[in-house]
Motif scaffolding. Sequence first.
Motif, PDB file in Angstrom:
ATOM      1  N   GLU A  48      -2.845   2.510  -8.513  1.00  0.00           N
ATOM      2  CA  GLU A  48      -1.902   1.784  -9.278  1.00  0.00           C
ATOM      3  C   GLU A  48      -1.987   1.888 -10.800  1.00  0.00           C
ATOM      4  OE1 GLU A  48      -2.027   0.361  -4.954  1.00  0.00           O
ATOM      5  OE2 GLU A  48      -3.410   0.869  -6.629  1.00  0.00           O
ATOM      6  N   SER A  81      -8.144  -1.930  -2.707  1.00  0.00           N
ATOM      7  CA  SER A  81      -6.715  -2.028  -1.742  1.00  0.00           C
ATOM      8  C   SER A  81      -7.049  -2.149  -0.087  1.00  0.00           C
ATOM      9  CB  SER A  81      -6.326  -0.526  -1.879  1.00  0.00           C
ATOM     10  OG  SER A  81      -6.301  -0.340  -3.379  1.00  0.00           O
ATOM     11  N   TYR A  98      -0.388  -5.823 -11.064  1.00  0.00           N
ATOM     12  CA  TYR A  98      -0.605  -5.230  -9.808  1.00  0.00           C
ATOM     13  C   TYR A  98       0.521  -5.945  -8.663  1.00  0.00           C
ATOM     14  CZ  TYR A  98      -3.716  -3.402  -6.092  1.00  0.00           C
ATOM     15  OH  TYR A  98      -4.293  -2.889  -4.963  1.00  0.00           O
ATOM     16  N   HIS A 114       3.057   0.020  -2.882  1.00  0.00           N
ATOM     17  CA  HIS A 114       2.508  -0.751  -1.752  1.00  0.00           C
ATOM     18  C   HIS A 114       3.824  -0.755  -0.543  1.00  0.00           C
ATOM     19  CE1 HIS A 114       1.054  -4.096   0.579  1.00  0.00           C
ATOM     20  NE2 HIS A 114       2.231  -4.675   0.484  1.00  0.00           N
ATOM     21  N   SER A 153       3.916   6.109  -2.416  1.00  0.00           N
ATOM     22  CA  SER A 153       2.631   6.032  -3.286  1.00  0.00           C
ATOM     23  C   SER A 153       1.999   7.502  -3.485  1.00  0.00           C
ATOM     24  CB  SER A 153       1.575   5.452  -2.243  1.00  0.00           C
ATOM     25  OG  SER A 153       1.316   5.933  -1.175  1.00  0.00           O
TER      26      SER A 153
END
Length: 332
Positions: free
Chosen positions: A41, A189, A213, A296, A300
């Motif tokens: 991230e 994660s 986040y 998320h 990704s």
Amino acid sequence: MRTTGINAITLAILLTAPAAYAADLPGKGVTVNPVQSTLPEESFQTELINQALVKLGYDVQPTKEVDYNVAYTAIAKGDATYLAVNWDPLQKDMYETAGGDQKFYREGTYISGAAQGYLIDKKTADKYHITDISQLKDPKLAKLFDADGDGKADLAGCNPGWVCGSVIEAQVKAYGLSNTVQQNQGNYSAIIADTLTRYKSGLPVLYFTWTPYWVSNVLKPGKDVVWLTVPFSATPGSQKDLDTKLPNGKNYGFIANSEHVVANKAWAQQNPAAAKLFAIVKLPLADVNAQNQRMHDGESSSEHIQQHVEGWIKAHQATFDGWVKQAAAAAK
């Protein structure tokens, strides 16, 4: 060290630039070796700067993922060029140990207002009137958050080697929670994914997180979860006397952090265009939260992150072009 593989696409931008224009770019012939943490991230923040460096003519190599302490050491030695996610004051000791201002160039603030702390689900907080983490000294309350059956509250914590992990350990001890609270460390994660599954099952959750986040976009503070205060400030290392109480009187154990770009000082002095860029870039915390949320939700891959960066640039074209223009002017 692991390579993110994002930059292969961005380098094509430079290759398509007119030859005459490229010859005038301040970064022509200069190699940039970016590094970032192993947290995917943080790729968005890094790649946005990489894009601007490419526009300035720099030969930007694929970003390498390393632990934070390795990143600082590599930059100090000149083996890497820059890190876009220097947390201040959280990583102050790490920064100073690797050489501090003698080795690093750090000007400007990239992201501001980064919060950190402990949260529990609102349902449990309301039912048992839990507002402060020190209340978990009560074994009965702690057991509510016991996920593995050992009688202790399971606190979703940090990756090994992250400074937040050592802060949490220091606070667990300082608040008398050693017998009732256990920090679970590992891949954050994965740990937070387990926490989210537990929450969706209707079970109590206790976790550490930060912004920017995606977690706080999914488990919304005030609606789904609540921040826990701490009874007093307790930060290890050189920040042991740091007062973490906020202006509103609340103390969540961590003051708001800012994120900075840290570069090798000698390299920055030799590359005023890049140094200027590092000093002026600014990224809204909310934009990083939103991008992390997309990751998320499944977007990704390196290609997805590249699309997110290009989308941000398109939506903020005047700002991005302004960065490049100011940076280029600094080299003249």
